[in-house]
Scaffold this active site. Structure first.
Site, PDB file in Angstrom:
ATOM      1  CG  PHE A 125      -2.220   0.783   0.986  1.00  0.00           C
ATOM      2  CD1 PHE A 125      -3.197   0.033   1.034  1.00  0.00           C
ATOM      3  CD2 PHE A 125      -2.173   2.091   1.131  1.00  0.00           C
ATOM      4  CE1 PHE A 125      -4.719   0.751   0.857  1.00  0.00           C
ATOM      5  CE2 PHE A 125      -3.368   2.743   1.040  1.00  0.00           C
ATOM      6  CZ  PHE A 125      -4.562   2.021   0.753  1.00  0.00           C
ATOM      7  CD  GLU A 181      -3.097  -6.558   5.640  1.00  0.00           C
ATOM      8  OE1 GLU A 181      -2.790  -5.686   5.188  1.00  0.00           O
ATOM      9  OE2 GLU A 181      -4.585  -6.724   6.000  1.00  0.00           O
ATOM     10  CB  ALA A 240       3.684   4.815   3.230  1.00  0.00           C
ATOM     11  CB  ILE A 266      -0.908   8.695   3.331  1.00  0.00           C
ATOM     12  CG1 ILE A 266       0.666   8.396   3.394  1.00  0.00           C
ATOM     13  CG2 ILE A 266      -1.000  10.096   3.254  1.00  0.00           C
ATOM     14  CD1 ILE A 266       1.069   8.557   1.747  1.00  0.00           C
ATOM     15  CB  THR A 278     -12.592   7.858   6.325  1.00  0.00           C
ATOM     16  OG1 THR A 278     -11.438   6.948   5.838  1.00  0.00           O
ATOM     17  CG2 THR A 278     -13.252   7.795   5.098  1.00  0.00           C
ATOM     18  CG  HIS A 283      -9.509   2.853   6.753  1.00  0.00           C
ATOM     19  ND1 HIS A 283     -10.074   1.878   7.234  1.00  0.00           N
ATOM     20  CD2 HIS A 283      -8.301   2.521   6.191  1.00  0.00           C
ATOM     21  CE1 HIS A 283      -9.513   0.686   6.556  1.00  0.00           C
ATOM     22  NE2 HIS A 283      -8.414   0.653   5.995  1.00  0.00           N
ATOM     23  CG  PHE A 292       6.806   1.834  14.358  1.00  0.00           C
ATOM     24  CD1 PHE A 292       5.911   1.094  14.302  1.00  0.00           C
ATOM     25  CD2 PHE A 292       6.920   3.234  14.086  1.00  0.00           C
ATOM     26  CE1 PHE A 292       4.689   1.576  13.897  1.00  0.00           C
ATOM     27  CE2 PHE A 292       5.598   3.717  13.659  1.00  0.00           C
ATOM     28  CZ  PHE A 292       4.450   2.948  13.311  1.00  0.00           C
ATOM     29  NE  ARG A 324       8.385  13.093   8.774  1.00  0.00           N
ATOM     30  CZ  ARG A 324       7.939  14.194   8.271  1.00  0.00           C
ATOM     31  NH1 ARG A 324       7.630  14.479   7.117  1.00  0.00           N
ATOM     32  NH2 ARG A 324       7.890  15.405   9.192  1.00  0.00           N
TER      33      ARG A 324
HETATM   34  N1  INI Z   1      -2.592   0.686   4.309  1.00  0.00           N
HETATM   35  C1  INI Z   1      -1.346   1.186   4.520  1.00  0.00           C
HETATM   36  O1  INI Z   1      -0.374   0.563   4.284  1.00  0.00           O
HETATM   37  N2  INI Z   1      -1.288   2.569   4.269  1.00  0.00           N
HETATM   38  C2  INI Z   1      -2.546   3.131   4.329  1.00  0.00           C
HETATM   39  O2  INI Z   1      -2.591   4.279   4.372  1.00  0.00           O
HETATM   40  C3  INI Z   1      -3.922   2.706   4.293  1.00  0.00           C
HETATM   41  N3  INI Z   1      -5.095   3.188   4.439  1.00  0.00           N
HETATM   42  O3  INI Z   1      -4.884   4.562   4.467  1.00  0.00           O
HETATM   43  O4  INI Z   1      -6.220   2.719   4.174  1.00  0.00           O
HETATM   44  C4  INI Z   1      -3.821   1.080   4.341  1.00  0.00           C
HETATM   45  N4  INI Z   1      -4.722   0.447   4.285  1.00  0.00           N
HETATM   46  C5  INI Z   1      -4.887  -1.070   4.225  1.00  0.00           C
HETATM   47  C6  INI Z   1      -4.825  -1.607   5.430  1.00  0.00           C
HETATM   48  O5  INI Z   1      -3.509  -1.667   5.858  1.00  0.00           O
HETATM   49  C7  INI Z   1      -5.130  -3.386   5.051  1.00  0.00           C
HETATM   50  O6  INI Z   1      -4.061  -3.604   4.044  1.00  0.00           O
HETATM   51  C8  INI Z   1      -6.479  -3.739   4.499  1.00  0.00           C
HETATM   52  O7  INI Z   1      -7.492  -2.895   5.698  1.00  0.00           O
HETATM   53  C9  INI Z   1      -6.857  -5.077   4.262  1.00  0.00           C
HETATM   54  O8  INI Z   1      -6.516  -5.649   5.702  1.00  0.00           O
END
Ligand code: INI
Length: 157
Positions: free
Chosen positions: A23, A59, A81, A83, A87, A89, A114, A128
């Site tokens: 991601f 994960e 990362a 960001i 929402t 989330h 970390f 960064r």
């Molecule tokens: N995962 C990230 O690594 N970075 C993000 O910014 C992010 N946002 O913002 O939604 C993100 N979401 C996915 C999450 O980590 C899981 O892979 C997903 O929810 C499936 O479990």
């Protein structure tokens, strides 16, 4: 005479595992490159470095725990990362990954570092990931080497 332990920042012997999330890969790939470059500059051979890709920051913890529990690595680096979007989330993802990696450090003998960016804006993440504010992947590599060395010294006491 006071006994003092200070970790050396050299790769030493033993393996480093890097868990990196896909991601926001345009950022996390830069963190990965920074981490590998830093480990190599401090003496790590290619054979000492293993990379595990996972879907997102949520994960990272599970893969990190498996790697830490395997006993095959002297440190596990966690790179991702997160960001902020429109929402809440972002907050849940941050909470999960911060808690998860913190818990592994309590439970495991292997340091889990970390190296997950938690940024309000894309610009902060770019800064960064190898620009104005350095590279958080390289910083995680420095911490991994130092902590691996500290833990090895403490284990030998
Ligand atoms: N995962 C990230 O690594 N970075 C993000 O910014 C992010 N946002 O913002 O939604 C993100 N979401 C996915 C999450 O980590 C899981 O892979 C997903 O929810 C499936 O479990």
């Amino acid at each position: 005479m006071v006994r003092e332990i200070k970790g050396q920042i050299t790769a030493g012997k033993g393996g480093y595992a890097i868990v990196v999330s896909r991601f926001n890969e345009f950022i996390t790939s830069k963190l990965l490159a920074g981490a590998i470059d830093c480990l190599q500059r401090h003496g790590a051979a290619d054979e000492q470095i293993s990379v595990v890709w996972v879907p997102g920051a949520c994960e990272i913890t599970q893969a990190c725990k498996k790697l830490a529990d395997s006993g095959k690595y002297i440190a596990v680096l966690c790179l991702g990362a997160v960001i902020r979007g429109q929402t809440a989330h972002y907050d849940y993802v941050c909470q999960q990954v911060v808690r998860g990696i913190g818990q592994i450090n309590y439970d495991s003998a292997t340091p889990a570092v970390f190296g997950v960016l938690t940024c309000e804006t894309l610009e902060q993440a770019v800064e960064r990931a190898g620009t104005k504010m350095g590279n958080a992947g390289a910083d995680a590599a420095l911490t991994a080497m130092e902590m691996a060395n500290v833990i090895q010294q403490i284990s030998g006491l």
